[in-house]
Design a protein around this motif. Structure first.
Motif, PDB file in Angstrom:
ATOM      1  N   ILE A   1       0.834  -1.203   0.000  1.00 30.91           N
ATOM      2  CA  ILE A   1       0.000   0.000   0.000  1.00 30.91           C
ATOM      3  C   ILE A   1       0.868   1.252   0.000  1.00 30.91           C
ATOM      4  O   ILE A   1       1.729   1.419   0.869  1.00 30.91           O
ATOM      5  CB  ILE A   1      -0.954   0.008   1.213  1.00 30.91           C
ATOM      6  N   LEU A   2       0.623   2.100  -0.985  1.00 33.11           N
ATOM      7  CA  LEU A   2       1.337   3.380  -1.077  1.00 33.11           C
ATOM      8  C   LEU A   2       0.860   4.330   0.021  1.00 33.11           C
ATOM      9  O   LEU A   2      -0.256   4.170   0.542  1.00 33.11           O
ATOM     10  CB  LEU A   2       1.080   4.021  -2.436  1.00 33.11           C
ATOM     11  N   PRO A   3       1.646   5.360   0.349  1.00 30.89           N
ATOM     12  CA  PRO A   3       1.180   6.364   1.323  1.00 30.89           C
ATOM     13  C   PRO A   3      -0.155   6.993   0.923  1.00 30.89           C
ATOM     14  O   PRO A   3      -0.936   7.397   1.784  1.00 30.89           O
ATOM     15  CB  PRO A   3       2.309   7.403   1.320  1.00 30.89           C
TER      16      PRO A   3
ATOM     17  N   ASP B   1       6.859  -4.349   4.543  1.00 34.40           N
ATOM     18  CA  ASP B   1       7.395  -3.009   4.775  1.00 34.40           C
ATOM     19  C   ASP B   1       8.771  -2.851   4.132  1.00 34.40           C
ATOM     20  O   ASP B   1       9.110  -1.770   3.633  1.00 34.40           O
ATOM     21  CB  ASP B   1       7.454  -2.702   6.267  1.00 34.40           C
ATOM     22  N   MET B   2       9.561  -3.930   4.111  1.00 35.70           N
ATOM     23  CA  MET B   2      10.860  -3.896   3.415  1.00 35.70           C
ATOM     24  C   MET B   2      10.650  -3.624   1.918  1.00 35.70           C
ATOM     25  O   MET B   2      11.367  -2.816   1.328  1.00 35.70           O
ATOM     26  CB  MET B   2      11.592  -5.232   3.559  1.00 35.70           C
ATOM     27  N   VAL B   3       9.680  -4.309   1.336  1.00 35.75           N
ATOM     28  CA  VAL B   3       9.370  -4.090  -0.085  1.00 35.75           C
ATOM     29  C   VAL B   3       8.983  -2.631  -0.309  1.00 35.75           C
ATOM     30  O   VAL B   3       9.462  -1.989  -1.246  1.00 35.75           O
ATOM     31  CB  VAL B   3       8.242  -5.038  -0.565  1.00 35.75           C
ATOM     32  N   MET B   4       8.142  -2.099   0.561  1.00 32.61           N
ATOM     33  CA  MET B   4       7.675  -0.717   0.388  1.00 32.61           C
ATOM     34  C   MET B   4       8.828   0.281   0.549  1.00 32.61           C
ATOM     35  O   MET B   4       8.879   1.283  -0.164  1.00 32.61           O
ATOM     36  CB  MET B   4       6.531  -0.406   1.356  1.00 32.61           C
ATOM     37  N   ARG B   5       9.761   0.006   1.461  1.00 33.31           N
ATOM     38  CA  ARG B   5      10.935   0.888   1.590  1.00 33.31           C
ATOM     39  C   ARG B   5      11.762   0.853   0.318  1.00 33.31           C
ATOM     40  O   ARG B   5      12.260   1.883  -0.134  1.00 33.31           O
ATOM     41  CB  ARG B   5      11.779   0.504   2.804  1.00 33.31           C
ATOM     42  N   GLU B   6      11.923  -0.326  -0.255  1.00 28.12           N
ATOM     43  CA  GLU B   6      12.674  -0.444  -1.499  1.00 28.12           C
ATOM     44  C   GLU B   6      11.959   0.261  -2.650  1.00 28.12           C
ATOM     45  O   GLU B   6      12.594   0.890  -3.487  1.00 28.12           O
ATOM     46  CB  GLU B   6      12.934  -1.910  -1.854  1.00 28.12           C
TER      47      GLU B   6
END
Length: 161
Positions: free
Chosen positions: A119-121, A152-157
């Motif tokens: 999920i994007l911001p 969350d790791m995926v989203m940070r990347e």
């Protein structure tokens, strides 16, 4: 088999997905490392980073599945993006949404599915980080938390892409 409804923000969700220029892009080691780690940590034969466009789910990173996409109308991930929490299907063969799904009744013979929405911001769900097994199972709360941390790791990347 029940086909998932499109999210209410489908037009905006697709625009956000296309803006990222991820679909049909080359594999990236940082995403491959996360799905490799998740598959190993959870002991599942299949782990995917999926992105859902209008007609398919495409795999940005994958372990244990030889294809790079499947039709959206049969995807488990299209159901998982409809809510923010991890979706767990302990036994797909016993779940009326999926029991006659071709991904359950034939290769890859999905029985267990757990998907954490990406999920994007902005609130738009792009796809999932998902775990798949050929035998029924479940996740306890600690495992759900771990899957969310890997998501969350995926989203940070993604944000650093």
């Amino acid at each position: 088999m029940q086909t998932a409804q499109f999210p209410p923000d489908e037009t905006e969700r697709l625009a956000a997905l296309h803006e990222l220029l991820l679909l049909d892009s080359e594999p990236e080691q940082r995403f491959n490392l996360i799905v490799d780690y998740a598959a190993s940590e959870f002991g599942v034969p299949i782990c995917l980073m999926t992105l859902l466009d209008h007609e398919r789910q495409w795999f940005k990173a994958r372990v244990g599945l030889p294809v790079c996409s499947t039709p959206r109308d049969i995807s488990f991930c299209s159901h998982a993006i409809l809510r923010p929490e991890v979706m767990v299907v302990p036994d797909a063969a016993a779940d009326p949404r999926f029991a006659d799904n071709p991904l359950v009744t034939s290769e890859p013979y999905i029985r267990f599915y757990a998907g954490a929405p990406l999920i994007l911001p902005s609130g738009h769900a792009l796809g999932t980080l998902c775990l798949i097994d050929t035998v029924p199972r479940t996740l306890d709360q600690t495992e759900r938390n771990l899957l969310e941390s890997m998501r969350d790791m995926v989203m940070r990347e993604l944000s650093g892409r």
